[in-house]
Design an enzyme around this catalytic site. Structure first.
Site, PDB file in Angstrom:
ATOM      1  CG  LEU A 181     -42.765 -22.964 -18.421  1.00 62.16           C
ATOM      2  CD1 LEU A 181     -42.412 -23.972 -19.134  1.00 62.16           C
ATOM      3  CD2 LEU A 181     -41.237 -22.197 -17.794  1.00 62.16           C
ATOM      4  CG  HIS A 182     -48.654 -20.642 -17.447  1.00 65.37           C
ATOM      5  ND1 HIS A 182     -48.405 -19.480 -17.556  1.00 65.37           N
ATOM      6  CD2 HIS A 182     -49.341 -20.983 -18.378  1.00 65.37           C
ATOM      7  CE1 HIS A 182     -48.999 -18.817 -18.662  1.00 65.37           C
ATOM      8  NE2 HIS A 182     -49.461 -19.722 -19.342  1.00 65.37           N
ATOM      9  CB  CYS A 195     -57.322 -19.679 -19.443  1.00 63.82           C
ATOM     10  SG  CYS A 195     -57.628 -19.016 -21.210  1.00 63.82           S
ATOM     11  CB  CYS A 217     -53.447 -11.761 -20.312  1.00 65.49           C
ATOM     12  SG  CYS A 217     -52.217 -12.216 -21.593  1.00 65.49           S
ATOM     13  CB  CYS A 230     -55.218 -23.471 -19.298  1.00 64.11           C
ATOM     14  SG  CYS A 230     -54.266 -24.114 -20.543  1.00 64.11           S
ATOM     15  CB  CYS A 241     -54.132  -9.696 -28.969  1.00 63.01           C
ATOM     16  SG  CYS A 241     -54.470 -11.220 -28.030  1.00 63.01           S
ATOM     17  N   GLY A 280     -58.460 -19.447 -28.193  1.00 60.09           N
ATOM     18  CA  GLY A 280     -57.652 -20.711 -28.779  1.00 60.09           C
ATOM     19  C   GLY A 280     -56.310 -21.031 -28.774  1.00 60.09           C
ATOM     20  CD  GLU A 281     -52.045 -24.130 -28.492  1.00 58.77           C
ATOM     21  OE1 GLU A 281     -52.136 -23.790 -27.255  1.00 58.77           O
ATOM     22  OE2 GLU A 281     -51.329 -24.219 -29.591  1.00 58.77           O
ATOM     23  CG  ASN A 316     -55.621  -9.985 -16.210  1.00 54.96           C
ATOM     24  OD1 ASN A 316     -55.559  -9.087 -15.821  1.00 54.96           O
ATOM     25  ND2 ASN A 316     -55.177 -10.194 -17.387  1.00 54.96           N
ATOM     26  CD  GLU A 354     -64.284 -11.392 -26.900  1.00 53.36           C
ATOM     27  OE1 GLU A 354     -63.347 -11.374 -25.948  1.00 53.36           O
ATOM     28  OE2 GLU A 354     -65.795 -11.622 -26.298  1.00 53.36           O
ATOM     29  CB  CYS A 382     -59.574 -22.928 -25.820  1.00 52.08           C
ATOM     30  SG  CYS A 382     -57.970 -23.734 -25.998  1.00 52.08           S
TER      31      CYS A 382
HETATM   32  N1  SAH Z   1     -53.389 -21.243 -26.277  1.00 58.26           N
HETATM   33  C1  SAH Z   1     -52.479 -20.291 -26.522  1.00 58.26           C
HETATM   34  C2  SAH Z   1     -52.739 -18.670 -26.363  1.00 58.26           C
HETATM   35  C3  SAH Z   1     -53.439 -18.383 -25.128  1.00 58.26           C
HETATM   36  S1  SAH Z   1     -53.579 -16.843 -24.692  1.00 58.26           S
HETATM   37  C4  SAH Z   1     -51.577 -20.422 -25.242  1.00 58.26           C
HETATM   38  O1  SAH Z   1     -51.844 -21.181 -24.100  1.00 58.26           O
HETATM   39  O2  SAH Z   1     -50.386 -19.830 -25.248  1.00 58.26           O
HETATM   40  C5  SAH Z   1     -52.105 -15.926 -24.322  1.00 58.26           C
HETATM   41  C6  SAH Z   1     -51.811 -16.200 -22.746  1.00 58.26           C
HETATM   42  O3  SAH Z   1     -52.563 -15.831 -21.749  1.00 58.26           O
HETATM   43  C7  SAH Z   1     -51.239 -17.636 -22.523  1.00 58.26           C
HETATM   44  O4  SAH Z   1     -49.974 -17.616 -21.800  1.00 58.26           O
HETATM   45  C8  SAH Z   1     -52.205 -18.012 -21.311  1.00 58.26           C
HETATM   46  O5  SAH Z   1     -52.018 -18.796 -20.511  1.00 58.26           O
HETATM   47  C9  SAH Z   1     -52.412 -16.675 -20.844  1.00 58.26           C
HETATM   48  N2  SAH Z   1     -53.720 -16.702 -19.813  1.00 58.26           N
HETATM   49  C10 SAH Z   1     -54.765 -17.130 -19.846  1.00 58.26           C
HETATM   50  N3  SAH Z   1     -55.598 -16.756 -18.991  1.00 58.26           N
HETATM   51  C11 SAH Z   1     -55.072 -15.896 -18.154  1.00 58.26           C
HETATM   52  C12 SAH Z   1     -55.530 -15.122 -17.166  1.00 58.26           C
HETATM   53  N4  SAH Z   1     -56.804 -15.328 -16.590  1.00 58.26           N
HETATM   54  N5  SAH Z   1     -54.741 -14.138 -16.570  1.00 58.26           N
HETATM   55  C13 SAH Z   1     -53.383 -14.053 -16.985  1.00 58.26           C
HETATM   56  N6  SAH Z   1     -53.039 -14.784 -18.327  1.00 58.26           N
HETATM   57  C14 SAH Z   1     -53.758 -15.617 -18.719  1.00 58.26           C
END
Ligand code: SAH
Length: 370
Positions: A225-226, A128, A344, A125, A114, A170-171, A301, A101, A121
């Protein structure tokens, strides 16, 4: 004596899997000059030519060799969705039937693509949706740069891709070599020529790969970071158990050294009652003061089978104001493409995977019932 250009009896390979350096090495191994790489890139990316026979500045024997041993192929668009805000989401199909995607986000004065780096992945997390499908495989360089090629072709001349963010499925740092080659290609003057400030790689914090990246590829860095405490980050972004915050921040400082005026972008998903308290905000200020940082708050989201809720607008604004007042440049990410699940964390990948997951769940269910 055997000619160096004699066809080798093995599988044909996709030349889109190589960046300029890789192509130059390939041509040198054939007894050709390295500048053939530039000629080939110009044919592909500037002239849009994929038929080796038409590449008239390559010698006839070389063209014949390429025809026999190589090919040029990108994944193909199989589904296109366009949201009311102009965001486009494509499902691309690879030759082995997997789906990738890719999302295009048009904005005033720029267009951001994007891009996905893996199918699924492995990082689990908890907030996600890609994590839910597990890991399938790494994307090849041709499948990563292919997303840019296919999207730009589809968008035509009027909508230009000016920025790429490796923030799809993916990472990216767990598919290091292919992602770096693809980013090198995007930034190559003979292809898309994107500036290094406009190519961003986002990582959940694969610390050793962050150091390697700093060494070999100068692109913008975003870090998911989160959470500001290890106990909470261990839960939300489980790779934190392997590379905790202290090590992560040290790797960010190391990256900031290569471009002193540049900042590292920190992404922080806003989860109601989980990481959005004023204590978290104070923790963020403390942490981010140690590195040239910018902060991007992402409204969570929601997706099915997930218990988190997005923080309220008020909580997000309060958070943002507190951080800005404390001197950390903080923005709230606009949610785009919501009506087509392109926002996202909503890229969930191929249908086959989901059905397999369903099967697996059924098996687990029957086992526990036994
Ligand atoms: N694996 C990479 C790229 C992932 S996607 C990473 O972790 O950075 C890009 C961003 O979207 C990341 O910061 C991820 O944590 C965030 N993300 C994933 N799921 C999400 C959701 N349900 N709502 C908002 N952001 C989300």
């Amino acid at each position: 004596m055997k000619s160096v250009l004699e066809p080798v009896k093995k599988e044909r390979f996709n030349l889109l899997d190589y960046d300029r350096k890789g192509l130059a090495a390939f041509f040198v191994a054939l007894g050709e000059k390295p500048f053939r790489a530039t000629q080939l890139l110009k044919w592909i990316y500037q002239e849009g030519v994929s038929d080796f026979d038409l590449m008239t500045n390559l010698s006839k024997p070389l063209r014949a060799y390429l025809k026999e041993n190589c090919y040029l192929a990108t994944p193909e668009i199989v589904v296109e969705q366009i949201a009311s805000d102009g965001t486009c989401k494509w499902a691309l199909q690879t030759s082995c039937g997997n789906r990738i995607e890719t999302v295009f986000i048009p904005e005033e004065g720029r267009g951001t693509l994007c891009v996905s780096s893996q199918i699924g992945c492995a990082l689990a997390c908890t907030f996600c949706s890609t994590a839910q499908q597990g890991f399938n495989r790494n994307l090849k360089t041709s499948e990563i740069i292919g997303q840019v090629i296919v999207a730009q072709n589809r968008l035509g001349d009027t909508k230009k891709i000016t920025n790429v963010v490796m923030m799809g499925m993916g990472e990216p740092l767990l598919n290091f070599d292919n992602v770096v080659a693809a980013m090198n290609l995007m930034m190559d003057d003979f292809t898309f020529g994107l500036s290094k400030r406009r190519v961003t790689i986002s990582t959940s914090g694969v610390v050793p790969a962050m150091y390697r990246l700093t060494e070999v590829c100068d692109v913008s860095l975003a870090v998911s970071l989160h959470a500001v405490r290890d106990d909470l980050r261990d839960e939300l972004v489980p790779i934190n158990k392997k590379y905790p915050l202290k090590e992560l921040m040290e790797a960010c400082r190391d990256n900031a050294k290569i471009a002193p005026r540049r900042t590292v972008t920190f992404e922080y998903v806003m989860l109601d009652g989980i990481n959005d308290s004023m204590e978290d905000a104070r923790g963020l200020v403390k942490l981010l003061k140690t590195v040239p940082a910018k902060l991007n708050l992402i409204p969570f989201n929601p997706f099915p089978n997930n218990a988190y809720r997005c923080s309220s607008k008020e909580a997000i604004n309060r958070f943002k104001m507190f951080l800005n007042d404390a001197g950390i440049v903080t923005t709230v990410r606009k949610t785009r493409g919501e009506d087509i699940d392109a926002a996202c964390g909503q890229l969930v990948g191929q249908v086959d995977d989901k059905s397999r997951r369903h099967l697996k769940l059924k098996l687990v269910g029957s086992e526990s019932a036994a």
